[in-house]
Design a protein around this motif. Structure first.
Motif, PDB file in Angstrom:
ATOM      1  N   VAL A  99       0.774  -1.255   0.116  1.00  0.00           N
ATOM      2  CA  VAL A  99      -0.005   0.024   0.141  1.00  0.00           C
ATOM      3  C   VAL A  99       0.808   1.257   0.104  1.00  0.00           C
ATOM      4  CG1 VAL A  99      -1.921   1.353   1.287  1.00  0.00           C
ATOM      5  CG2 VAL A  99      -1.754  -1.185   1.202  1.00  0.00           C
ATOM      6  N   ALA A 100       1.791   1.345   0.930  1.00  0.00           N
ATOM      7  CA  ALA A 100       2.889   2.379   0.911  1.00  0.00           C
ATOM      8  C   ALA A 100       3.609   2.680  -0.655  1.00  0.00           C
ATOM      9  CB  ALA A 100       3.970   1.956   2.007  1.00  0.00           C
ATOM     10  N   ARG A 101       4.000   1.487  -1.092  1.00  0.00           N
ATOM     11  CA  ARG A 101       4.698   1.639  -2.501  1.00  0.00           C
ATOM     12  C   ARG A 101       3.757   2.349  -3.417  1.00  0.00           C
ATOM     13  NH1 ARG A 101       6.692  -3.550  -5.890  1.00  0.00           N
ATOM     14  NH2 ARG A 101       7.446  -2.679  -7.489  1.00  0.00           N
ATOM     15  N   ALA A 102       2.376   1.894  -3.517  1.00  0.00           N
ATOM     16  CA  ALA A 102       1.436   2.558  -4.283  1.00  0.00           C
ATOM     17  C   ALA A 102       1.342   3.897  -4.271  1.00  0.00           C
ATOM     18  CB  ALA A 102       0.339   1.692  -4.418  1.00  0.00           C
ATOM     19  N   THR A 103       1.164   4.206  -2.781  1.00  0.00           N
ATOM     20  CA  THR A 103       0.999   5.510  -2.392  1.00  0.00           C
ATOM     21  C   THR A 103       2.258   6.430  -2.713  1.00  0.00           C
ATOM     22  OG1 THR A 103      -0.415   4.928  -0.554  1.00  0.00           O
ATOM     23  CG2 THR A 103       0.662   7.223  -0.285  1.00  0.00           C
ATOM     24  N   ILE A 104       3.403   6.057  -2.623  1.00  0.00           N
ATOM     25  CA  ILE A 104       4.657   6.726  -3.008  1.00  0.00           C
ATOM     26  C   ILE A 104       4.590   7.122  -4.420  1.00  0.00           C
ATOM     27  CG2 ILE A 104       7.175   6.556  -3.267  1.00  0.00           C
ATOM     28  CD1 ILE A 104       7.049   5.081  -0.501  1.00  0.00           C
ATOM     29  N   LEU A 105       4.204   5.953  -5.310  1.00  0.00           N
ATOM     30  CA  LEU A 105       4.071   6.277  -6.900  1.00  0.00           C
ATOM     31  C   LEU A 105       3.103   7.159  -7.052  1.00  0.00           C
ATOM     32  CD1 LEU A 105       4.825   2.395  -7.625  1.00  0.00           C
ATOM     33  CD2 LEU A 105       6.523   4.020  -7.921  1.00  0.00           C
ATOM     34  N   LYS A 106       1.869   7.214  -6.347  1.00  0.00           N
ATOM     35  CA  LYS A 106       0.893   8.201  -6.726  1.00  0.00           C
ATOM     36  C   LYS A 106       1.407   9.691  -6.490  1.00  0.00           C
ATOM     37  CE  LYS A 106      -3.769   9.451  -5.157  1.00  0.00           C
ATOM     38  NZ  LYS A 106      -3.256  10.909  -4.787  1.00  0.00           N
ATOM     39  N   ASN A 107       2.092   9.861  -5.179  1.00  0.00           N
ATOM     40  CA  ASN A 107       2.525  11.266  -4.954  1.00  0.00           C
ATOM     41  C   ASN A 107       3.848  11.563  -5.681  1.00  0.00           C
ATOM     42  OD1 ASN A 107       0.767  10.969  -2.762  1.00  0.00           O
ATOM     43  ND2 ASN A 107       2.329  10.306  -1.293  1.00  0.00           N
ATOM     44  N   TYR A 108       4.673  10.868  -6.064  1.00  0.00           N
ATOM     45  CA  TYR A 108       5.801  11.216  -6.850  1.00  0.00           C
ATOM     46  C   TYR A 108       5.749  11.099  -8.217  1.00  0.00           C
ATOM     47  CZ  TYR A 108       7.504  11.919  -2.145  1.00  0.00           C
ATOM     48  OH  TYR A 108       7.711  12.536  -1.092  1.00  0.00           O
ATOM     49  N   GLU A 109       4.873  10.306  -8.727  1.00  0.00           N
ATOM     50  CA  GLU A 109       4.809   9.795 -10.221  1.00  0.00           C
ATOM     51  C   GLU A 109       3.321  10.229 -10.895  1.00  0.00           C
ATOM     52  OE1 GLU A 109       7.032   9.293 -12.218  1.00  0.00           O
ATOM     53  OE2 GLU A 109       8.759   8.857 -11.035  1.00  0.00           O
ATOM     54  N   GLU A 110       2.212  10.570  -9.850  1.00  0.00           N
ATOM     55  CA  GLU A 110       1.199  10.633 -10.230  1.00  0.00           C
ATOM     56  C   GLU A 110       0.482   9.477 -10.885  1.00  0.00           C
ATOM     57  OE1 GLU A 110       1.020  14.414 -12.690  1.00  0.00           O
ATOM     58  OE2 GLU A 110       1.783  15.498 -11.027  1.00  0.00           O
ATOM     59  N   ILE A 111       0.650   8.422 -10.381  1.00  0.00           N
ATOM     60  CA  ILE A 111       0.013   7.077 -11.065  1.00  0.00           C
ATOM     61  C   ILE A 111      -1.225   6.807 -10.058  1.00  0.00           C
ATOM     62  CG2 ILE A 111       0.276   4.532 -11.325  1.00  0.00           C
ATOM     63  CD1 ILE A 111       3.125   5.202 -11.920  1.00  0.00           C
ATOM     64  N   PRO A 112      -2.331   6.880 -10.688  1.00  0.00           N
ATOM     65  CA  PRO A 112      -3.455   6.579  -9.681  1.00  0.00           C
ATOM     66  C   PRO A 112      -3.112   5.284  -8.681  1.00  0.00           C
ATOM     67  CG  PRO A 112      -4.139   7.011 -12.004  1.00  0.00           C
ATOM     68  CD  PRO A 112      -2.697   6.837 -11.894  1.00  0.00           C
ATOM     69  N   PHE A 113      -3.614   5.664  -7.556  1.00  0.00           N
ATOM     70  CA  PHE A 113      -3.293   4.585  -6.510  1.00  0.00           C
ATOM     71  C   PHE A 113      -3.824   2.973  -6.951  1.00  0.00           C
ATOM     72  CE2 PHE A 113      -4.681   1.960  -2.920  1.00  0.00           C
ATOM     73  CZ  PHE A 113      -3.395   1.991  -2.104  1.00  0.00           C
TER      74      PHE A 113
END
Length: 319
Positions: A99-113
């Motif tokens: 979950v944290a990994r997906a959240t990081i990628l959402k925050n810094y790469e703007e990839i939907p969670f």
């Protein structure tokens, strides 16, 4: 009720891990364990750690192939730091790392969670298939040993009847799941369908062979990391391939039992190696050496990743 279940999911693995640490250290004196650490050949330990780092780098790069069809081109640095951050967070709350990994990628790469998390789940499906493949390889390579082991422990007639009962039970379970309408049957059926869909989706990727190649590389590095570290202890110089594979398999499953395999990893190694008549002390020490060195790397790189992510993604001031 739901909150209580969530707390139990967090607390029980931690308590189990603490209990297993106490049990493990009660079976080997601290001075003896420290002496094994002092006498170990750190050339092999460093090599094992390096192979582990290569596997994590390959995992981070492999993930790029999964999001490319979704229209995203994330930075490799963000992917790598997200992987290490996820590993570190898994030591606190089991499975929270994904979950944290997906959240990081959402925050810094703007990839939907939801899309990011979906690709991570698909990754786990591929990894599950690889682990099961290693189990199958170990079974076929060491079929005679496994058969003789169970034949020595159990009466052949009882073993045959037990196998027949297991096969019959598996067949009945298959029919129940296939035709059943209960909530349990539907959940299991959904899991199996999802597993197959996730596995088959790999072949729909644009760079599927690169993904498969990285998957094979990741798990080869995992096994080699485990194997080369055995050379660090003279007592394990004559270890067999069967012992390595069984030890790797049991220790891999142990990571899911407690937070990051704390306590369970060394004991899984002892159980595996004892099947081959290997002494408990060096086996237990080896388990602690592998687990502690790999964990130290995750703590250091994972911690630095969490600190460096906002700096790495700091927006450059516009002129």
């Amino acid at each position: 009720m739901a909150k209580a279940k969530s707390i139990l999911k967090v607390v029980l693995p931690l308590l189990l891990g603490v209990g297993l640490v106490w049990y493990s250290l009660s079976k080997i004196s601290i001075p003896t364990l420290v002496q094994y650490f002092k006498d170990a050949d750190y050339t092999w330990i460093v090599l094992g750690v390096s192979l582990g780092i290569l596997s994590h780098m390959s995992r981070a790069y492999r993930w790029l192939f999964m999001v490319e069809p979704l229209g995203f081109k994330p930075k490799f640095g963000n992917s790598l730091m997200a992987v290490y951050s996820a590993y570190l967070i898994n030591f606190t709350i089991p499975r929270a790392g994904e979950v944290a990994r997906a959240t990081i990628l959402k925050n810094y790469e703007e990839i939907p969670f939801d899309k990011g998390f979906g690709t991570i789940v698909a990754e786990r499906i591929a990894d599950t298939i690889m682990l099961l493949s290693i189990v199958a390889i170990a079974f076929f390579l060491e079929f005679e040993f496994i058969f003789n082991f169970f034949a020595d422990k159990f009466d052949p007639t009882s073993l045959f009847l037990g196998s027949a009962i297991v096969l019959l039970g598996a067949l009945l379970l298959f029919l129940f799941i296939k035709n059943g309408k209960s909530q349990f049957a539907l959940k299991v059926k959904g899991f199996i369908v999802g597993l197959l869909e996730g596995a088959l989706s790999i072949f729909k990727m644009k760079k599927k062979w690169a993904f498969i190649g990285h998957t094979l590389f990741i798990w080869t590095m995992y096994v080699l990391m485990f194997y080369v570290t055995t050379f660090a202890l003279p007592e394990l110089q004559d270890i067999t391939l069967a012992a390595v594979l069984i030890g790797f398999i049991l220790s891999s499953f142990s990571i899911a039992a407690t937070n990051g395999g704390i306590g369970s990893f060394p004991e899984a190694v002892v159980i595996a190696f004892s099947l081959f008549g290997m002494a408990a002390d060096p086996s237990r020490a080896f388990g602690w050496i592998v687990w502690s060195t790999q964990t130290l790397v995750i703590i250091v790189i994972g911690g630095l990743s969490l600190l460096y992510l906002p700096i790495y993604n700091r927006k450059k001031p516009t002129v």
